[in-house]
Scaffold this active site. Structure first.
Site, mmCIF file in Angstrom:
data_model
loop_
_atom_site.group_PDB
_atom_site.id
_atom_site.type_symbol
_atom_site.label_atom_id
_atom_site.label_comp_id
_atom_site.label_asym_id
_atom_site.label_seq_id
_atom_site.Cartn_x
_atom_site.Cartn_y
_atom_site.Cartn_z
ATOM 1 N N LYS A 166 1.064 -0.965 -0.113
ATOM 2 C CA LYS A 166 -0.373 0.533 0.182
ATOM 3 C C LYS A 166 0.584 1.407 0.166
ATOM 4 C CE LYS A 166 -2.800 1.149 3.653
ATOM 5 N NZ LYS A 166 -3.089 2.393 4.285
ATOM 6 N N ASP A 205 2.009 -0.478 11.939
ATOM 7 C CA ASP A 205 0.816 -1.159 11.263
ATOM 8 C C ASP A 205 0.843 -2.450 12.055
ATOM 9 O OD1 ASP A 205 0.116 1.242 10.076
ATOM 10 O OD2 ASP A 205 1.323 0.723 8.431
ATOM 11 N N ARG A 215 -7.498 -2.724 9.433
ATOM 12 C CA ARG A 215 -6.198 -4.024 10.729
ATOM 13 C C ARG A 215 -6.809 -4.277 11.891
ATOM 14 N NH1 ARG A 215 -2.203 -3.058 7.286
ATOM 15 N NH2 ARG A 215 -2.037 -0.623 6.799
ATOM 16 N N ARG A 274 -8.557 12.935 12.002
ATOM 17 C CA ARG A 274 -7.233 12.454 12.048
ATOM 18 C C ARG A 274 -6.372 14.031 12.113
ATOM 19 N NH1 ARG A 274 -5.806 7.126 9.141
ATOM 20 N NH2 ARG A 274 -3.570 7.441 9.903
ATOM 21 N N LYS A 306 -4.845 6.400 13.958
ATOM 22 C CA LYS A 306 -4.817 5.263 13.882
ATOM 23 C C LYS A 306 -6.793 5.787 12.771
ATOM 24 C CE LYS A 306 -0.663 5.355 13.068
ATOM 25 N NZ LYS A 306 0.051 5.789 11.609
HETATM 26 C C1 S3P Z 1 2.366 4.944 6.128
HETATM 27 C C2 S3P Z 1 2.977 5.454 7.184
HETATM 28 C C3 S3P Z 1 2.224 5.101 8.306
HETATM 29 C C4 S3P Z 1 1.274 3.823 8.658
HETATM 30 C C5 S3P Z 1 0.460 3.627 7.658
HETATM 31 C C6 S3P Z 1 1.496 4.277 6.071
HETATM 32 C C7 S3P Z 1 3.565 5.855 4.584
HETATM 33 O O1 S3P Z 1 1.464 5.728 9.160
HETATM 34 O O2 S3P Z 1 1.010 3.623 9.719
HETATM 35 O O3 S3P Z 1 -0.823 2.290 6.991
HETATM 36 O O4 S3P Z 1 2.831 4.978 3.386
HETATM 37 O O5 S3P Z 1 4.063 6.962 4.709
HETATM 38 P P1 S3P Z 1 2.232 7.145 9.658
HETATM 39 O O6 S3P Z 1 2.969 8.038 8.805
HETATM 40 O O7 S3P Z 1 1.398 8.416 10.111
HETATM 41 O O8 S3P Z 1 3.464 7.519 10.989
#
Ligand code: S3P
Length: 433
Positions: A25, A319, A392, A124, A346
């Site tokens: 992703k 995650d 999740r 958020r 989150k």
């Molecule tokens: C992600 C960073 C993380 C993660 C999210 C995807 C990314 O978030 O929790 O699912 O692709 O950079 P944060 O940057 O808010 O920690």
């Protein structure tokens, strides 16, 4: 089995088989965004099947980027650095990554964009991107720094910015904005977070410099760089693989083969932790593609020991903590999670969601502001649980349900489609009853 928005998960005897994961992703979002502002076409194979990455594709289309699905790939016609003014809001759906990272690109355009999200995304925090992008010269209106965001782009100026929160999304946002800035943007992250933004920028031809700084990194990117399109295949999503790895960890004698999986060292801490907990993991093949490591794993279940996740590990495993916590009661010593306050902001409050569901299954859990302590050696019973609209959480408890006594019902199980639409079907395929 999935009935409407509820999944019923029956206890299993074992986990066995092979799984090919949909594209990662984090990488899919970044490839799509950079493809949009690159010159020439980009072809992305194994693009994430999740709804979040579809939100990114929808947004770039609204910004004038043409793309189509062709033979299991996404073909994007890059526009170069100038996008077109959207005629309506940019709908980021449930995707924090879309809103935070794309805001760095629209901040450098000479038009105004409105970015909206669903109910969860609208709760958020966005100050983490609003503050630095405003310092670069963008005008951003919001209510209490939450979505919707109204971003009036500008000719950006480079900044020297020390990020207060360890967030790869924010780091990528600012690196992307740095491409549109006058001069060299310097970003310091307090802890090392996933580096897909840096790796993808280099793959698309940008130059950036990295120095380590204590537990974190300093990144520098010069403005005005032109990107060029690439042909890439997105490695399998390691955070989605986490659910199968944890399912395998529940059964001594389980066997799984996971092929073409992302093995980026900034994401692979999960593998170390699971090996320390007793899971046998052999890397059977390893190669590099556009700067990302890709490998195949052979996994064998053993006795499940406990773990402590704290400090930099909490950021690296952010995650995966929900599913590690969901299997913790079945481990010998349990799991303690500290320094993970970010979990509260989150897609749901993941500390509260995990504690609520584990308690409904009869587990003892000590919930803390920045984590939790879950004792090991517990027996759980099947229960009626909620996903809290969080992909999740839905998937973590489908895994926990495999070792419970009796059936578990997960309400809102459709939220798994945010990152992994085929999750419940694939889980069925590898469980033995
Ligand atoms: C992600 C960073 C993380 C993660 C999210 C995807 C990314 O978030 O929790 O699912 O692709 O950079 P944060 O940057 O808010 O920690």
């Amino acid at each position: 089995m999935k009935t409407g928005s509820q999944a019923i998960v029956r206890p299993a005897r074992n986990v066995r088989g092979s799984v090919a994961l949909p594209g990662d992703k984090s990488i899919s979002h970044r490839y799509a965004m950079l493809a949009g502002i690159a010159e020439g076409p980009t072809r992305i194979e194994n693009y994430s099947t999740g709804a979040d990455c579809a939100s990114t594709l929808g947004c770039i289309r609204s910004l004038g980027v043409a793309w189509e699905r062709k033979n299991n790939a996404i073909e994007v016609q890059g526009r170069g650095s100038t996008l077109t003014s959207p005629t309506g809001p940019l709908d980021c759906g449930n995707s924090g990554s879309t809103m935070r990272m794309l805001s760095g690109i629209v901040a450098g355009q000479n038009f105004t964009s409105e970015m909206i999200g669903d109910e969860s995304l609208s709760r958020r925090p966005m100050a983490r991107v609003i503050t630095p992008l405003s310092a670069m010269g963008a005008k951003i209106a919001s209510h209490e720094s939450k979505p919707p965001l109204r971003i009036s782009g500008a000719s950006l100026k480079a900044i020297d910015y020390k990020m207060p929160v360890a967030s790869a999304q924010v780091k990528s946002c600012l690196l992307f904005a740095g491409l549109f800035a006058d001069g060299e943007t310097r970003i310091e992250e307090p802890l090392r977070t996933r580096d897909h933004g840096e790796v993808a920028l280099r793959a698309f031809g940008a130059t950036l410099k990295r120095e380590s700084a204590g537990a974190g990194n300093v990144l520098r990117i010069g403005g005005g760089q032109r990107l060029r399109g690439i042909e890439a295949r997105v490695p399998g999503d390691l955070s989605s693989a986490a659910f199968f790895l944890c399912a395998a960890a529940l059964f001594p004698g389980s066997q799984l083969v996971l092929s073409s999986l992302l093995m980026n060292p900034t994401r692979a801490r999960l593998l170390d932790i699971l090996m320390q907990m007793g899971l046998g993991i052999a890397v059977t093949q390893l190669e590099e593609a556009h700067g990302e490591m890709v490998g195949s794993l052979h996994v064998v279940g053993g006795k499940l020991k406990g773990a402590t996740i704290a400090g930099g590990d909490s950021a690296a495993l952010i995650d995966e903590i929900p599913v590690l916590a969901a299997i913790a009661p079945y481990s010998e010593q349990g799991i303690e999670v500290r320094d993970a306050r970010e979990l509260r902001v989150k897609e749901s409050d993941r500390i509260a969601a995990v504690a609520t569901n584990l308690r409904l299954m009869g587990a003892e859990v000590e919930e803390r502001e920045d984590g939790m302590r879950i004792p090991g050696g517990q027996t759980l019973r099947g229960a009626e649980l909620d996903s809290f609209g969080d992909h999740r959480i839905a998937m973590a408890f489908a895994v926990a349900a495999l070792r419970a006594e009796g059936e578990t019902l997960i309400r809102g199980s459709e939220s798994a489609a945010i990152s992994y639409p085929a999750f419940f079907d694939t889980l069925e395929e590898v469980t033995e009853r």
